[in-house]
Design a protein around this motif. Structure first.
Motif, short mmCIF file in Angstrom:
data_model
loop_
_atom_site.label_atom_id
_atom_site.label_comp_id
_atom_site.label_asym_id
_atom_site.label_seq_id
_atom_site.Cartn_x
_atom_site.Cartn_y
_atom_site.Cartn_z
N GLY A 295 0.81 -1.21 0.00
CA GLY A 295 0.00 0.00 0.00
C GLY A 295 0.84 1.26 0.00
N ASP A 296 0.21 2.36 0.38
CA ASP A 296 0.85 3.67 0.36
C ASP A 296 1.67 3.85 1.64
OD1 ASP A 296 1.59 6.23 -0.23
OD2 ASP A 296 -0.43 7.11 -0.11
N VAL A 297 2.92 3.38 1.59
CA VAL A 297 3.77 3.32 2.78
C VAL A 297 5.13 3.92 2.46
CG1 VAL A 297 4.97 1.79 4.39
CG2 VAL A 297 2.62 1.26 3.70
N VAL A 298 5.63 4.75 3.37
CA VAL A 298 7.02 5.20 3.33
C VAL A 298 7.68 4.66 4.59
CG1 VAL A 298 8.58 7.17 3.39
CG2 VAL A 298 6.49 7.28 2.01
N ALA A 299 8.67 3.76 4.42
CA ALA A 299 9.35 3.14 5.55
C ALA A 299 10.84 3.43 5.46
CB ALA A 299 9.10 1.63 5.55
N ILE A 300 11.40 3.99 6.52
CA ILE A 300 12.81 4.36 6.56
C ILE A 300 13.47 3.65 7.75
CG2 ILE A 300 14.45 6.26 6.85
CD1 ILE A 300 12.33 8.11 5.62
N ASP A 301 14.59 3.00 7.47
CA ASP A 301 15.36 2.32 8.51
C ASP A 301 14.51 1.30 9.28
OD1 ASP A 301 17.62 3.76 7.86
OD2 ASP A 301 17.20 5.36 9.32
N CYS A 302 13.63 0.59 8.58
CA CYS A 302 12.82 -0.45 9.19
C CYS A 302 13.39 -1.83 8.83
CB CYS A 302 11.36 -0.35 8.75
SG CYS A 302 10.54 1.16 9.30
N GLU A 303 13.21 -2.79 9.72
CA GLU A 303 13.71 -4.14 9.48
C GLU A 303 12.67 -5.18 9.89
OE1 GLU A 303 17.55 -5.08 11.12
OE2 GLU A 303 18.16 -2.98 11.11
N ASN A 304 12.57 -6.23 9.07
CA ASN A 304 11.75 -7.42 9.41
C ASN A 304 10.36 -7.03 9.93
OD1 ASN A 304 14.01 -9.14 8.81
ND2 ASN A 304 14.82 -8.67 10.84
N SER A 305 9.74 -6.10 9.24
CA SER A 305 8.43 -5.61 9.68
C SER A 305 7.39 -5.79 8.58
CB SER A 305 8.51 -4.13 10.09
OG SER A 305 9.29 -3.97 11.25
N TYR A 306 6.16 -6.01 9.00
CA TYR A 306 5.01 -6.08 8.08
C TYR A 306 4.27 -4.76 8.21
CZ TYR A 306 0.92 -7.84 5.60
OH TYR A 306 -0.10 -8.03 4.67
N ILE A 307 4.32 -3.94 7.14
CA ILE A 307 3.73 -2.60 7.19
C ILE A 307 2.75 -2.49 6.03
CG2 ILE A 307 4.19 -0.13 7.27
CD1 ILE A 307 7.06 -0.78 8.12
N ARG A 308 1.49 -2.27 6.35
CA ARG A 308 0.44 -2.29 5.33
C ARG A 308 -0.53 -1.15 5.55
NH1 ARG A 308 -2.51 -7.31 2.87
NH2 ARG A 308 -4.26 -6.33 1.80
N SER A 309 -0.83 -0.43 4.46
CA SER A 309 -1.87 0.58 4.49
C SER A 309 -2.90 0.27 3.42
CB SER A 309 -1.29 1.97 4.26
OG SER A 309 -2.36 2.92 4.16
N ASP A 310 -4.14 0.17 3.83
CA ASP A 310 -5.22 -0.04 2.87
C ASP A 310 -5.98 1.27 2.62
OD1 ASP A 310 -4.46 -2.65 2.77
OD2 ASP A 310 -6.45 -3.49 3.15
N GLY A 311 -5.26 2.36 2.65
CA GLY A 311 -5.90 3.65 2.42
C GLY A 311 -4.87 4.77 2.39
N ARG A 312 -4.92 5.63 3.38
CA ARG A 312 -4.09 6.82 3.39
C ARG A 312 -2.62 6.48 3.65
NH1 ARG A 312 -6.40 9.39 9.03
NH2 ARG A 312 -5.97 7.57 10.35
N LEU A 313 -1.77 7.48 3.43
CA LEU A 313 -0.33 7.32 3.60
C LEU A 313 0.01 6.85 5.02
CD1 LEU A 313 2.68 7.78 2.82
CD2 LEU A 313 2.36 10.16 3.57
#
Length: 371
Positions: A295-313
């Protein structure tokens, strides 16, 4: 001649361990979690991929999901099968009794295969090889389960303890519920415990006799609802008052933990029940730092993570081993190692009367169905 196997997909679950994405009106089996169709559609395609042999395919689903079910059935050849709609959920024992009744009434004492609708099995050929390996034991009247050799101490799965082995089939000693981490580690070390896939193979008469012996109330109530059912081109429908009278119990508690001489076939296919955000992190397309980003995700310096957006940033910095899931009306954040505990959040919300556990915002459903 290859024997007929009447196949049933159980699709009545809510999938609350994947809240806030999976909800009562839009459970996980209808989501595309790996990029190649809904979990339900992939399960149905796997069943149609049997190399040879008559394989009628039926689906046991909630009546309120009828439109979603018909969308996933479009274009599939079910070989004489079709949907059976539950007017209310009564757990997996009722579903298996219903599958048995349908088989007996239409196909006699055939082999019956019952599978969940929401598991990731990426190898259809190996799946059917494993099922065929269990047919001899099932034909002899044994109830057959399929187990996965554990690769780590998993606390989110039920386990099967096995004893003697003969011709690739093991005798089941007992079924064990989801353990704590120390117990799971001991199971892994012992070497004779398998993860329970929740997939069952049996002769219809053998399962009928097991219900009559151990759960006659469930059998008789399900039979009454089935006998009163009406059918049309869209499926089979049962009266609410009769189906609601069926005692609610899981097939594991009701039958499998009581029956004797159960056989287990080690599964030769890759399997994941996708029952937690950790499991989706394990199987998802990860970047070079082990993150699964959707999805609409900005991830900086992240590790081994599940990051999900089903809409906004959604933006995140410095996250490690974290699950972040955001929908238009709810956000869930937890260490991925704790993602099995999301049900505690759901339970608390339900006690408060919150609707976020039950309903997906209408515009979210439109976005997904149009994707």
């Amino acid at each position: 001649m290859t024997e007929r196997i009447v196949s049933f997909v159980m699709s009545g679950g809510v999938g609350s361990r994947l809240w806030p994405l999976s909800r009562e009106d839009n459970p996980k089996q209808f989501h595309d979690l790996s990029g190649d169709g809904s979990m339900l559609a992939k399960t149905l395609r796997r069943l149609t991929a049997r190399p040879e042999g008559e394989t009628p395919i039926f689906l046991i689903a909630a009546e309120r999901h009828a439109d979603r079910v018909h969308a996933d059935l479009a274009g599939l050849e079910l070989a004489g099968g079709g949907p059976l709609f539950e007017p209310t959920g009564r757990n997996t024992a009722a579903a298996v009794a219903l599958a048995t009744l349908r088989t007996l009434s239409e196909f006699g004492d055939s082999l019956v295969l019952v599978v969940p609708s929401d598991h990731e099995i990426s190898t259809p050929r190996q799946f059917w090889q494993s099922v065929e390996a269990g047919t001899e034991a099932a034909r002899s009247g044994r109830l057959v389960v399929f187990g996965i050799k554990p690769t780590q101490p998993e606390t989110g799965y039920g386990y099967i303890e096995v004893a003697a082995e003969s011709g690739g089939t093991f005798d089941v000693s007992r079924f064990v519920e989801k353990p704590d981490i120390e117990t799971a580690q001991s199971y892994l070390k012992a070497g004779n415990f398998y993860w329970n896939t929740g997939i069952f193979l049996f002769r219809a008469v053998a399962m009928r006799d097991a219900f009559i012996a151990f759960q006659p109330d469930i059998w008789l109530a399900t039979e009454a609802a089935y006998r009163a059912a009406t059918s049309d081109l869209s499926g089979l429908y049962m009266p609410l008052e009769l189906y609601a009278a069926i005692p609610s119990n899981s097939i594991d508690y009701a039958i499998m933990e009581r029956a004797k001489d159960i056989a287990m076939v080690p599964a030769g296919f890759r399997w994941n029940d996708l029952g937690s955000w950790q499991s989706l992190l394990d199987v998802g397309p990860a970047d070079d730092r082990g993150n699964v980003i959707i999805g609409d995700v900005v991830a900086i310096d992240c590790e081994n993570s599940y990051i999900r957006s089903d809409g906004r940033l959604l933006s995140a910095i410095g996250m490690k081993d974290i699950a972040i899931v955001s929908t238009s009306d709810a956000t869930f954040v937890a260490p991925v190692s704790h993602s099995q505990h999301v049900k505690k959040i759901v339970e608390q919300l339900e006690k408060s009367g919150r609707l976020e556990t039950r309903f997906t915002p209408a515009h979210d459903r439109v976005i997904e169905s149009g994707a």
